[in-house]
Design an enzyme around this catalytic site. Structure first.
Site, PDB file in Angstrom:
ATOM      1  N   LYS A   1      -0.513  -9.918   8.213  1.00 22.19           N
ATOM      2  CA  LYS A   1      -0.148  -8.423   8.624  1.00 22.19           C
ATOM      3  C   LYS A   1      -1.542  -8.033   9.102  1.00 22.19           C
ATOM      4  O   LYS A   1      -2.401  -7.772   8.270  1.00 22.19           O
ATOM      5  CB  LYS A   1       0.408  -7.898   7.505  1.00 22.19           C
TER       6      LYS A   1
ATOM      7  N   SER B   1       0.893  -1.203   0.149  1.00 19.56           N
ATOM      8  CA  SER B   1      -0.036  -0.034  -0.014  1.00 19.56           C
ATOM      9  C   SER B   1       0.902   1.315   0.000  1.00 19.56           C
ATOM     10  O   SER B   1       0.512   2.206  -0.866  1.00 19.56           O
ATOM     11  CB  SER B   1      -1.093  -0.053   1.362  1.00 19.56           C
TER      12      SER B   1
END
Length: 351
Positions: A191, A64
């Site tokens: 994550k 991201s």
């Protein structure tokens, strides 16, 4: 041992290097762009990957923070090859590369996993596709089928990336993630950018059970199942429930601080005399993380520009940070406290 026989480096040679996935701090590396063309700025990218690796922070590419959604397939491969080349040139051959391969369909995700492995990635991280979240969010079998198929077909181990903010609000619960850990030997971690400490605690308890690996051996023995936070504000507490560190954007700005925080937090589990210092470091990191995270990608790149002389702006349509806001961000006491600590730990200033 060879890492699944994948190709590493840029010359097409098969590298037989073991790069275990280990507990600790990983940084989602920003992708830097040349200002006029938006082409990849590989010089800045390579310098940053090496800078962080020397601070004991390991790279995650095209996630991201790396604007993976804005990158073509070939650009993703270029970044992996570039990072591997830069690390090897600095004698950091044992540093693994995690590559983001999440996209829309299962088919294309598998394709990206294969391309990442061929380019030299050691591990991959995959986010749930959020475009059709209205269909998928409440369909547990479909969510499990997605990760199961990707893991079965990926030539390198897969980390689950749970980030509701970037996947249409889809938030995998601890039951789904634990079941995937049990059922998929090629899944090597999660994550948790949902920031749910309770979820982290439950998953860590499951994979830390004494018989977990004997009952559920991994496809790649270099790839245990790691439970990683997605922020820097609970690294200390997560170590006490058998968490394994974090993948956090703040590690780009303060790599020495977070590496030190993780190491002293792990040590403090056994040596209670270290807890006050671990708590002090955690407090500084948590305040800095809260302030900087609100500035997102553009704010992080601005801070890198201030600190290291490179950073630039995101790819359009993401806007650059507002100049007035950027100045206030740099001057914020939480940011300055973090910068001061980072300079002390990196040896850039002495008392």
């Amino acid at each position: 041992m060879a890492v699944n026989g994948t190709v590493n480096g840029t010359n097409g040679a098969h590298a037989h290097v073991s790069r275990p996935l280990r507990a600790g701090i990983y940084a989602p590396i920003p992708t830097f762009f040349l200002p006029e063309t938006e082409d990849l700025d590989l010089e800045s990218f390579e310098a940053h990957v090496v800078r962080l690796a020397k601070a004991d922070v390991w790279p995650l590419l095209a996630g991201s923070m790396g604007e993976g959604l804005h990158l073509s397939h070939s650009e993703r491969q270029t970044l992996i090859r570039s990072a591997r080349r830069a690390l090897d040139a600095e004698g950091l051959q044992d540093v693994p590369i995690v590559a983001g391969t999440g996209t829309g369909s299962t088919r294309e995700t598998v394709e990206l996993c294969n391309e990442a492995a061929a380019a030299g990635a050691d591990y991959t991280i995959v986010i749930t596709s959020g475009y059709f979240a209205g269909v998928l969010a409440s369909n547990k079998p479909a969510l499990k089928a997605f990760f199961t198929e990707v893991a079965d077909k990926s030539p390198i181990p897969v980390i689950i990336y749970n980030y509701p903010g970037a996947s249409g609000g889809i938030d995998l619960d601890s039951d789904v993630i634990t079941e995937l850990a049990v059922e998929c030997p090629n899944i090597c971690g999660v994550k948790l950018t949902c920031g749910n400490v309770g979820k982290l605690t439950r998953i860590a308890a499951a994979v830390s059970a004494p018989d977990f690996y004997s009952l559920h051996p991994r496809k790649n023995p270099d790839a245990p199942f790691l439970v990683l936070g997605g922020y820097a504000d609970f690294i200390y507490s997560s170590t006490f429930v058998n968490g394994h560190g974090a993948i956090t954007g703040l590690a780009n700005v303060a790599p020495y601080t977070l590496a030190k925080l993780y190491d002293i937090s792990v040590a403090a589990v056994k040596d209670t005399s270290l807890q006050p210092e671990a708590q002090r470091l955690q407090a500084i990191a948590a305040r800095g993380d809260f302030t900087i995270a609100k500035a997102s990608i553009s704010g992080t790149k601005y801070l890198l520009e201030k600190l290291y002389g490179y950073g630039g702006v995101p790819r359009k349509p993401l806007p650059p940070v507002d100049p007035a806001y950027a100045e206030s961000l740099w001057a914020h006491p939480d940011v300055q406290d973090l910068v001061q600590l980072e300079r002390e730990l990196s040896g850039k200033i002495t008392h």
